[in-house]
Scaffold this motif. Structure first.
Motif, PDB file in Angstrom:
ATOM      1  N   ASN A   1       0.574  -1.328  -0.097  1.00 42.12           N
ATOM      2  CA  ASN A   1       0.344   0.042   0.209  1.00 42.12           C
ATOM      3  C   ASN A   1       0.904   1.338   0.108  1.00 42.12           C
ATOM      4  O   ASN A   1       0.850   2.657  -0.866  1.00 42.12           O
ATOM      5  CB  ASN A   1      -0.847   0.011   1.344  1.00 42.12           C
ATOM      6  CG  ASN A   1      -2.065  -0.660   1.262  1.00 42.12           C
ATOM      7  OD1 ASN A   1      -3.128  -1.247  -0.054  1.00 42.12           O
ATOM      8  ND2 ASN A   1      -2.128  -1.222   2.431  1.00 42.12           N
ATOM      9  N   GLU A   2       2.331   1.421   0.855  1.00 41.27           N
ATOM     10  CA  GLU A   2       2.920   2.530   0.457  1.00 41.27           C
ATOM     11  C   GLU A   2       3.456   2.453  -0.432  1.00 41.27           C
ATOM     12  O   GLU A   2       3.580   3.370  -1.081  1.00 41.27           O
ATOM     13  CB  GLU A   2       4.143   1.973   2.200  1.00 41.27           C
ATOM     14  CG  GLU A   2       4.898   3.508   1.983  1.00 41.27           C
ATOM     15  CD  GLU A   2       5.670   3.280   3.220  1.00 41.27           C
ATOM     16  OE1 GLU A   2       7.022   3.888   3.466  1.00 41.27           O
ATOM     17  OE2 GLU A   2       5.779   1.992   3.675  1.00 41.27           O
TER      18      GLU A   2
ATOM     19  N   LYS B   1       2.222   1.959  -3.868  1.00 45.83           N
ATOM     20  CA  LYS B   1       1.323   2.460  -4.357  1.00 45.83           C
ATOM     21  C   LYS B   1       1.125   4.030  -3.983  1.00 45.83           C
ATOM     22  O   LYS B   1       1.542   4.846  -5.120  1.00 45.83           O
ATOM     23  CB  LYS B   1      -0.101   1.576  -4.007  1.00 45.83           C
ATOM     24  CG  LYS B   1      -0.920   2.504  -5.089  1.00 45.83           C
ATOM     25  CD  LYS B   1      -3.001   1.925  -4.610  1.00 45.83           C
ATOM     26  CE  LYS B   1      -2.838   2.775  -3.790  1.00 45.83           C
ATOM     27  NZ  LYS B   1      -4.654   2.941  -3.246  1.00 45.83           N
ATOM     28  N   ASP B   2       0.731   4.430  -2.630  1.00 44.09           N
ATOM     29  CA  ASP B   2       0.990   5.975  -2.641  1.00 44.09           C
ATOM     30  C   ASP B   2       2.076   6.807  -2.741  1.00 44.09           C
ATOM     31  O   ASP B   2       2.000   7.695  -3.772  1.00 44.09           O
ATOM     32  CB  ASP B   2       0.752   5.725  -0.929  1.00 44.09           C
ATOM     33  CG  ASP B   2      -0.480   5.576  -0.284  1.00 44.09           C
ATOM     34  OD1 ASP B   2      -1.709   5.495  -1.352  1.00 44.09           O
ATOM     35  OD2 ASP B   2      -0.656   5.652   1.139  1.00 44.09           O
TER      36      ASP B   2
ATOM     37  N   LYS C   1       1.141  10.082  -3.529  1.00 41.09           N
ATOM     38  CA  LYS C   1      -0.521  10.743  -1.863  1.00 41.09           C
ATOM     39  C   LYS C   1       0.899  10.676  -0.840  1.00 41.09           C
ATOM     40  O   LYS C   1       0.442  10.930   0.105  1.00 41.09           O
ATOM     41  CB  LYS C   1      -0.919   9.280  -1.528  1.00 41.09           C
ATOM     42  CG  LYS C   1      -1.812   9.317  -3.467  1.00 41.09           C
ATOM     43  CD  LYS C   1      -3.284   7.768  -2.875  1.00 41.09           C
ATOM     44  CE  LYS C   1      -4.156   8.681  -4.159  1.00 41.09           C
ATOM     45  NZ  LYS C   1      -5.072   7.458  -3.718  1.00 41.09           N
ATOM     46  N   THR C   2       2.092  10.172  -0.906  1.00 43.55           N
ATOM     47  CA  THR C   2       2.745  10.962   0.038  1.00 43.55           C
ATOM     48  C   THR C   2       4.814  10.815  -0.399  1.00 43.55           C
ATOM     49  O   THR C   2       4.718  10.400  -1.336  1.00 43.55           O
ATOM     50  CB  THR C   2       2.936   9.077   1.197  1.00 43.55           C
ATOM     51  OG1 THR C   2       3.349   8.263   0.166  1.00 43.55           O
ATOM     52  CG2 THR C   2       1.433   9.197   1.618  1.00 43.55           C
TER      53      THR C   2
END
Length: 112
Positions: A95-96, A98-99, A104-105
């Motif tokens: 998930n990290e 992908k972000d 997104k991050t």
């Protein structure tokens, strides 16, 4: 008397060995080529995830379109989802990744 017999035996052995060698070479040439196997990334996770590491986790290039990032994330997450026996740590890293790729991050580290 034994010399012609030994000479004939040696010639027969050489002929059989040559025949076997030719058959082996022809079967070697006729087989299909092996596909190139992807080498997996050797190493652990970095303390702060970079775009390169995120792309390696998802199996994509760093400059991939958002649709392909989401598709790769879904494919990797299906294989490693905690509800299907996967690791919570790996799911958080996926998930990290992908972000980080989607922006997104800023790659500020994992929750775990």
């Amino acid at each position: 008397m034994a010399t012609p017999f030994l000479a004939g035996l040696a010639i027969a052995a050489a002929a059989l060995a040559g025949r076997y060698g030719i058959q082996a070479w022809q079967s070697f040439k006729a087989r299909p080529p092996k596909p190139r196997i992807c080498k997996f990334y050797d190493g652990g996770f970095q303390p702060t995830m970079t775009r390169r590491e995120a792309a390696l986790i998802l199996g994509i290039r760093e400059n991939t379109t958002p649709d392909k990032v989401k598709e790769a994330h879904r494919r990797v997450m299906i294989a490693n989802h905690p509800d299907a026996g996967g690791s919570h740590y790996l799911a958080s890293k996926i998930n990290e990744a992908k972000d980080v790729i989607l922006g997104k991050t800023k790659g500020g580290g994992s929750a775990l």
